[in-house]
Design a protein around this motif. Sequence first.
Motif, PDB file in Angstrom:
ATOM      1  N   LEU A  91       0.835  -1.199   0.000  1.00  0.00           N
ATOM      2  CA  LEU A  91       0.000   0.000   0.000  1.00  0.00           C
ATOM      3  C   LEU A  91       0.869   1.247   0.000  1.00  0.00           C
ATOM      4  O   LEU A  91       1.894   1.305   0.673  1.00  0.00           O
ATOM      5  CB  LEU A  91      -0.893   0.022   1.239  1.00  0.00           C
ATOM      6  N   PHE A 106      -4.783   6.668   1.198  1.00  0.00           N
ATOM      7  CA  PHE A 106      -4.230   5.440   0.655  1.00  0.00           C
ATOM      8  C   PHE A 106      -4.688   5.146  -0.764  1.00  0.00           C
ATOM      9  O   PHE A 106      -5.824   5.454  -1.155  1.00  0.00           O
ATOM     10  CB  PHE A 106      -4.635   4.253   1.541  1.00  0.00           C
ATOM     11  N   GLY A 107      -3.791   4.504  -1.497  1.00  0.00           N
ATOM     12  CA  GLY A 107      -4.174   3.909  -2.749  1.00  0.00           C
ATOM     13  C   GLY A 107      -4.794   2.546  -2.519  1.00  0.00           C
ATOM     14  O   GLY A 107      -4.844   2.062  -1.378  1.00  0.00           O
ATOM     15  N   PRO A 108      -5.248   1.902  -3.578  1.00  0.00           N
ATOM     16  CA  PRO A 108      -5.909   0.596  -3.447  1.00  0.00           C
ATOM     17  C   PRO A 108      -4.958  -0.566  -3.219  1.00  0.00           C
ATOM     18  O   PRO A 108      -5.383  -1.663  -2.886  1.00  0.00           O
ATOM     19  CB  PRO A 108      -6.646   0.440  -4.773  1.00  0.00           C
TER      20      PRO A 108
ATOM     21  N   GLN B  33      -6.020   8.138  15.123  1.00  0.00           N
ATOM     22  CA  GLN B  33      -6.952   8.039  14.011  1.00  0.00           C
ATOM     23  C   GLN B  33      -7.524   6.630  13.937  1.00  0.00           C
ATOM     24  O   GLN B  33      -6.878   5.655  14.311  1.00  0.00           O
ATOM     25  CB  GLN B  33      -6.227   8.345  12.698  1.00  0.00           C
ATOM     26  N   TYR B  35      -9.256   4.110  11.030  1.00  0.00           N
ATOM     27  CA  TYR B  35      -9.467   3.871   9.616  1.00  0.00           C
ATOM     28  C   TYR B  35     -10.318   2.614   9.443  1.00  0.00           C
ATOM     29  O   TYR B  35     -10.300   1.712  10.276  1.00  0.00           O
ATOM     30  CB  TYR B  35      -8.136   3.640   8.881  1.00  0.00           C
ATOM     31  N   GLN B  37     -11.048  -0.371   6.418  1.00  0.00           N
ATOM     32  CA  GLN B  37     -10.555  -0.894   5.160  1.00  0.00           C
ATOM     33  C   GLN B  37     -11.473  -2.002   4.676  1.00  0.00           C
ATOM     34  O   GLN B  37     -11.776  -2.934   5.428  1.00  0.00           O
ATOM     35  CB  GLN B  37      -9.126  -1.433   5.320  1.00  0.00           C
ATOM     36  N   GLU B  41      -9.228  -2.646  -1.124  1.00  0.00           N
ATOM     37  CA  GLU B  41      -9.060  -1.202  -1.079  1.00  0.00           C
ATOM     38  C   GLU B  41      -8.080  -0.817   0.017  1.00  0.00           C
ATOM     39  O   GLU B  41      -7.766  -1.612   0.899  1.00  0.00           O
ATOM     40  CB  GLU B  41     -10.403  -0.512  -0.831  1.00  0.00           C
ATOM     41  N   GLY B  42      -7.612   0.431  -0.036  1.00  0.00           N
ATOM     42  CA  GLY B  42      -6.770   0.930   1.040  1.00  0.00           C
ATOM     43  C   GLY B  42      -7.618   1.438   2.184  1.00  0.00           C
ATOM     44  O   GLY B  42      -8.817   1.672   2.035  1.00  0.00           O
ATOM     45  N   PRO B  43      -7.007   1.614   3.354  1.00  0.00           N
ATOM     46  CA  PRO B  43      -7.745   2.158   4.495  1.00  0.00           C
ATOM     47  C   PRO B  43      -8.254   3.564   4.209  1.00  0.00           C
ATOM     48  O   PRO B  43      -7.609   4.345   3.510  1.00  0.00           O
ATOM     49  CB  PRO B  43      -6.692   2.185   5.609  1.00  0.00           C
ATOM     50  N   LEU B  45      -9.857   7.008   6.214  1.00  0.00           N
ATOM     51  CA  LEU B  45      -9.986   7.638   7.526  1.00  0.00           C
ATOM     52  C   LEU B  45     -11.443   7.788   7.935  1.00  0.00           C
ATOM     53  O   LEU B  45     -12.282   8.256   7.157  1.00  0.00           O
ATOM     54  CB  LEU B  45      -9.331   9.019   7.507  1.00  0.00           C
ATOM     55  N   LEU B  86     -12.193  -4.177   7.994  1.00  0.00           N
ATOM     56  CA  LEU B  86     -11.060  -4.172   8.910  1.00  0.00           C
ATOM     57  C   LEU B  86     -10.925  -2.775   9.501  1.00  0.00           C
ATOM     58  O   LEU B  86     -10.802  -1.798   8.762  1.00  0.00           O
ATOM     59  CB  LEU B  86      -9.773  -4.559   8.169  1.00  0.00           C
ATOM     60  N   LEU B  88      -8.796  -0.183  11.743  1.00  0.00           N
ATOM     61  CA  LEU B  88      -7.410   0.044  12.151  1.00  0.00           C
ATOM     62  C   LEU B  88      -7.309   1.333  12.949  1.00  0.00           C
ATOM     63  O   LEU B  88      -7.871   2.347  12.569  1.00  0.00           O
ATOM     64  CB  LEU B  88      -6.510   0.157  10.927  1.00  0.00           C
ATOM     65  N   ALA B  92      -0.274   9.048  16.322  1.00  0.00           N
ATOM     66  CA  ALA B  92       0.850   9.907  15.964  1.00  0.00           C
ATOM     67  C   ALA B  92       1.584  10.282  17.233  1.00  0.00           C
ATOM     68  O   ALA B  92       0.989  10.823  18.171  1.00  0.00           O
ATOM     69  CB  ALA B  92       0.364  11.157  15.247  1.00  0.00           C
ATOM     70  N   LEU B 100       2.929   7.239  11.531  1.00  0.00           N
ATOM     71  CA  LEU B 100       1.878   6.750  12.400  1.00  0.00           C
ATOM     72  C   LEU B 100       2.259   5.381  12.948  1.00  0.00           C
ATOM     73  O   LEU B 100       2.884   4.580  12.261  1.00  0.00           O
ATOM     74  CB  LEU B 100       0.558   6.641  11.636  1.00  0.00           C
ATOM     75  N   TRP B 102       0.711   1.923  13.955  1.00  0.00           N
ATOM     76  CA  TRP B 102      -0.521   1.243  13.580  1.00  0.00           C
ATOM     77  C   TRP B 102      -0.818   0.062  14.495  1.00  0.00           C
ATOM     78  O   TRP B 102       0.089  -0.698  14.868  1.00  0.00           O
ATOM     79  CB  TRP B 102      -0.421   0.730  12.147  1.00  0.00           C
ATOM     80  N   GLY B 103      -2.090  -0.090  14.844  1.00  0.00           N
ATOM     81  CA  GLY B 103      -2.546  -1.317  15.465  1.00  0.00           C
ATOM     82  C   GLY B 103      -2.642  -2.413  14.406  1.00  0.00           C
ATOM     83  O   GLY B 103      -2.573  -2.139  13.210  1.00  0.00           O
ATOM     84  N   GLY B 105      -5.252  -4.202  13.784  1.00  0.00           N
ATOM     85  CA  GLY B 105      -6.557  -4.231  13.139  1.00  0.00           C
ATOM     86  C   GLY B 105      -7.545  -5.165  13.805  1.00  0.00           C
ATOM     87  O   GLY B 105      -7.162  -6.139  14.461  1.00  0.00           O
TER      88      GLY B 105
END
Lengths: 115, 112
Positions: A91, A106-108, B33, B35, B37, B41-43, B45, B86, B88, B92, B100, B102-103, B105
Amino acid sequence: GAGVSQSPSNKVTEKGKDVELRCDPISGHTALYWYRQSLGQGLEFLIYFQGNSAPDKSGLPSDRFSAERTGGSVSTLTIQRTQQEDSAVYLCASRPPGLATDTQYFGPGTRLTVL
Amino acid sequence: TQLLEQSPQFLSIQEGENLTVYCNSSSVFSSLQWYRQEPGEGPVLLVTVVTGGEVKKLKRLTFQFGDARKDSSLHITAAQPGDTGLYLCAGALAGNNRKLIWGLGTSLAVNP
């Protein structure tokens, strides 16, 4: 569109081959991130570009991984001599300039499968 | 070392049920934050919380930032199949280079 785009969307390669993954960030975004995500899991940070500063490469798992960002825009993630454990979704995310937000867009993703 | 612990990792519930997802850390975050997902696809916000004790609502989703800014929760009321995905959390750290944390998920499945 105005979002982050990545190509290819899917890549199947043979073990030992090199692959290049491309990311086009949102225009005007100064920060660009690459992450790796295994199936259904969280994000593993790989590398971070911020403007003209030296990139933060602290997340790259080995020297087979490298990334470039040309002209402060498009970025390419290169994996040399791919291994089966490199299979994952890669990603890319970009972030606008300034301190007002840490939001990443984000992109896909590119799904990489190493056979 | 996982700096942001997220739980539960998996959750499967029936439509109409309520649920809560937690993110916990020993670190203090300047912001946190959430997110969401979806497959392929991407996550994307959902919300950013900044102030300790802050509560934000987004329709049936309620987000809370702990008083000490070390933890956060996401509560979904009357879950719908469209909430499947998902979730997430990402924090920060103040003074870092804008990476960031990240957890891992929470994979949520809401069954009709």
